[in-house]
Design an enzyme around this catalytic site. Structure first.
Site, PDB file in Angstrom:
ATOM      1  N   ARG A 115      56.433  69.014  44.057  1.00  0.00           N
ATOM      2  CA  ARG A 115      56.885  68.490  42.804  1.00  0.00           C
ATOM      3  C   ARG A 115      57.200  66.998  42.990  1.00  0.00           C
ATOM      4  O   ARG A 115      57.881  66.791  42.019  1.00  0.00           O
ATOM      5  CB  ARG A 115      57.761  69.527  41.954  1.00  0.00           C
ATOM      6  CG  ARG A 115      57.525  70.852  41.895  1.00  0.00           C
ATOM      7  CD  ARG A 115      58.890  71.508  41.237  1.00  0.00           C
ATOM      8  NE  ARG A 115      58.265  73.101  41.308  1.00  0.00           N
ATOM      9  CZ  ARG A 115      59.328  73.867  41.264  1.00  0.00           C
ATOM     10  NH1 ARG A 115      60.481  73.782  41.548  1.00  0.00           N
ATOM     11  NH2 ARG A 115      58.820  75.242  41.198  1.00  0.00           N
ATOM     12  N   ARG A 124      59.010  65.897  36.600  1.00  0.00           N
ATOM     13  CA  ARG A 124      60.149  65.474  35.592  1.00  0.00           C
ATOM     14  C   ARG A 124      61.123  64.553  36.283  1.00  0.00           C
ATOM     15  O   ARG A 124      61.852  63.927  35.503  1.00  0.00           O
ATOM     16  CB  ARG A 124      60.959  66.802  35.110  1.00  0.00           C
ATOM     17  CG  ARG A 124      59.726  67.499  34.149  1.00  0.00           C
ATOM     18  CD  ARG A 124      60.659  68.914  33.739  1.00  0.00           C
ATOM     19  NE  ARG A 124      60.606  69.810  34.743  1.00  0.00           N
ATOM     20  CZ  ARG A 124      61.198  71.037  34.903  1.00  0.00           C
ATOM     21  NH1 ARG A 124      61.670  71.511  34.030  1.00  0.00           N
ATOM     22  NH2 ARG A 124      61.173  71.994  36.025  1.00  0.00           N
ATOM     23  N   ARG A 131      53.724  62.288  29.646  1.00  0.00           N
ATOM     24  CA  ARG A 131      53.770  63.530  29.028  1.00  0.00           C
ATOM     25  C   ARG A 131      54.329  63.910  27.809  1.00  0.00           C
ATOM     26  O   ARG A 131      54.074  64.858  27.247  1.00  0.00           O
ATOM     27  CB  ARG A 131      54.273  64.598  30.159  1.00  0.00           C
ATOM     28  CG  ARG A 131      53.611  65.079  31.317  1.00  0.00           C
ATOM     29  CD  ARG A 131      52.629  66.269  31.003  1.00  0.00           C
ATOM     30  NE  ARG A 131      53.259  67.284  30.070  1.00  0.00           N
ATOM     31  CZ  ARG A 131      54.039  68.315  30.354  1.00  0.00           C
ATOM     32  NH1 ARG A 131      54.335  68.245  31.551  1.00  0.00           N
ATOM     33  NH2 ARG A 131      54.419  69.061  29.390  1.00  0.00           N
ATOM     34  N   ASP A 178      49.047  73.472  37.712  1.00  0.00           N
ATOM     35  CA  ASP A 178      49.841  74.555  37.822  1.00  0.00           C
ATOM     36  C   ASP A 178      49.115  75.670  38.319  1.00  0.00           C
ATOM     37  O   ASP A 178      47.798  75.715  38.265  1.00  0.00           O
ATOM     38  CB  ASP A 178      50.427  74.781  36.315  1.00  0.00           C
ATOM     39  CG  ASP A 178      51.554  75.643  36.188  1.00  0.00           C
ATOM     40  OD1 ASP A 178      52.628  75.406  36.421  1.00  0.00           O
ATOM     41  OD2 ASP A 178      51.155  76.970  36.315  1.00  0.00           O
ATOM     42  N   TYR A 183      53.110  87.391  38.288  1.00  0.00           N
ATOM     43  CA  TYR A 183      53.252  86.776  36.750  1.00  0.00           C
ATOM     44  C   TYR A 183      52.259  87.439  35.754  1.00  0.00           C
ATOM     45  O   TYR A 183      52.505  87.943  34.842  1.00  0.00           O
ATOM     46  CB  TYR A 183      52.612  85.449  36.768  1.00  0.00           C
ATOM     47  CG  TYR A 183      53.735  84.188  37.384  1.00  0.00           C
ATOM     48  CD1 TYR A 183      54.604  83.916  36.441  1.00  0.00           C
ATOM     49  CD2 TYR A 183      53.445  83.467  38.211  1.00  0.00           C
ATOM     50  CE1 TYR A 183      55.680  82.801  36.606  1.00  0.00           C
ATOM     51  CE2 TYR A 183      54.297  82.523  38.609  1.00  0.00           C
ATOM     52  CZ  TYR A 183      55.473  82.304  37.693  1.00  0.00           C
ATOM     53  OH  TYR A 183      56.435  81.094  38.186  1.00  0.00           O
TER      54      TYR A 183
END
Length: 355
Positions: A38, A42, A51, A87, A162
């Protein structure tokens, strides 16, 4: 594209002699290479800026945006490898699964897979389904030059979790209920996901990725006996499908200290270690013949620089006798992390380990 298709061995790239790829191959390095899971995300103000107003899945499908975001931490931090910005649910979206990544929640699946009939949702992935990946990696490898690009995918167990749960879960009760209660359906689900995952990794490697990482983010929820019986063969199928390309294959999971020997059996060249197990103990559990990656606790980066350096020394000292070591965090960079702390950490590891 099937996971059984014979891959074509890659020709050495400009990145072949990089510190990162040398460490993955367990060869001598000029310094311990560093990258962060990552690292593109962010924690970076430039990421938040580009973004702004763009949904996550859309941003993963725009080659220009993927290229810019992937390059940002390389420019800022001087890391030894880039990781392709995407992702783990992208290949599922690409084959038509009705899902979305909801802010503050994560991937949410409209129609979870709970029955054998639901497996019909999982068709084969073709390169045409993810042509934007091929385009983006072409752009990236030209920009990166001698800096390696890591491709990645979600492992079959994590994707299955998921799909069966319908979204993130802390307990995985639906996935485990299927695994325990209908092992044939579970095995068929993971087998299909192994083929989809292998096809997705092949696209990335053939486009120019220098290494690939399989994220089994939720495997730590499993007991070793269940991992061996119900998960290991699917992950091994993925690694076997891309073995012929000759690029390093990395395997990583969270909370997987008890699973490290089994994860090593799956076939990766490099095993990622989270922060819960010291690197020397992880090497003992994994056995010889593997490089290791890890494993600073991501929360350490919120402490003062002196504390970050002290904990980093602990990791480096624990890893000093490894056959190959790639320095990383024990999980991803947390969103509120100070980017300057990451830049300082890269420089500290490079300086501390310079040969």
């Amino acid at each position: 594209m099937s996971a059984n298709d014979a891959p074509r061995a890659q020709q050495p790239s400009a990145a072949y002699d990089s510190a990162f790829l040398k460490a993955c191959r367990r060869e001598p390095v000029p310094h311990t290479p560093v990258w962060f899971m990552r690292q593109a995300g962010r924690s970076l103000p430039e990421y938040r800026k580009v973004r702004e107003g763009i949904p996550m899945l859309e941003s993963c499908m725009r080659p220009d945006l993927v290229t810019e975001i992937t390059l940002q931490p390389v420019r800022r931090h001087g890391v030894d490898a880039a990781i392709y910005f995407s992702d783990i649910v992208v290949p599922l979206k690409a084959i038509g699964i009705d899902l979305d990544i909801k802010p503050g929640v994560g991937p949410v699946v409209e129609r979870p897979i709970r029955t054998r009939e639901d497996l019909a949702q999982l068709r084969d992935l073709t390169p045409a389904d993810v042509s934007y990946v091929t385009e983006a990696i072409g752009l990236l490898t030209r920009e990166l030059g001698a800096t390696p690009l890591i491709g990645f995918a979600g492992a079959p167990f994590t994707l299955a979790s998921y799909l069966v749960e319908g979204g993130p879960s802390r307990t995985y009760e639906n996935a485990k209920a299927m695994m325990y209660g209908d092992p044939e359906l579970w095995a068929d689900l993971l087998d299909r996901l192994a083929d989809i995952t292998a096809a997705f990794l092949k696209v990335q490697i053939e486009a120019g990725a220098s290494a690939v990482q399989l994220f089994d983010s939720w495997a730590g929820a499993l007991a070793p006996v269940d991992y061996r019986r119900s998960v290991l063969s699917a992950s091994a199928k993925v690694f076997d499908a891309v073995a012929g390309y000759g690029v390093p294959r990395i395997h990583f999971g969270v909370g997987t200290g008890e699973l490290l020997p089994l994860m090593s059996e799956a076939g990766a060249d490099v095993v990622g270690v989270d922060w819960r197990v010291p690197m020397d103990e992880a090497a003992r559990r994994i056995g010889p013949g593997k490089a290791l990656q890890g494993n600073l606790d991501p929360t350490v980066l919120f402490a003062p620089t002196e504390a970050v350096e002290a904990k980093t020394r602990e990791v480096l000292d624990s890893a000093k006798d490894l056959e190959g070591h790639v320095f990383n965090l024990g999980h991803g960079v947390m969103p509120a992390t100070d980017p300057d702390a990451l830049t300082r950490l890269v420089e500290y590891v490079h300086t501390r380990t310079a040969r």
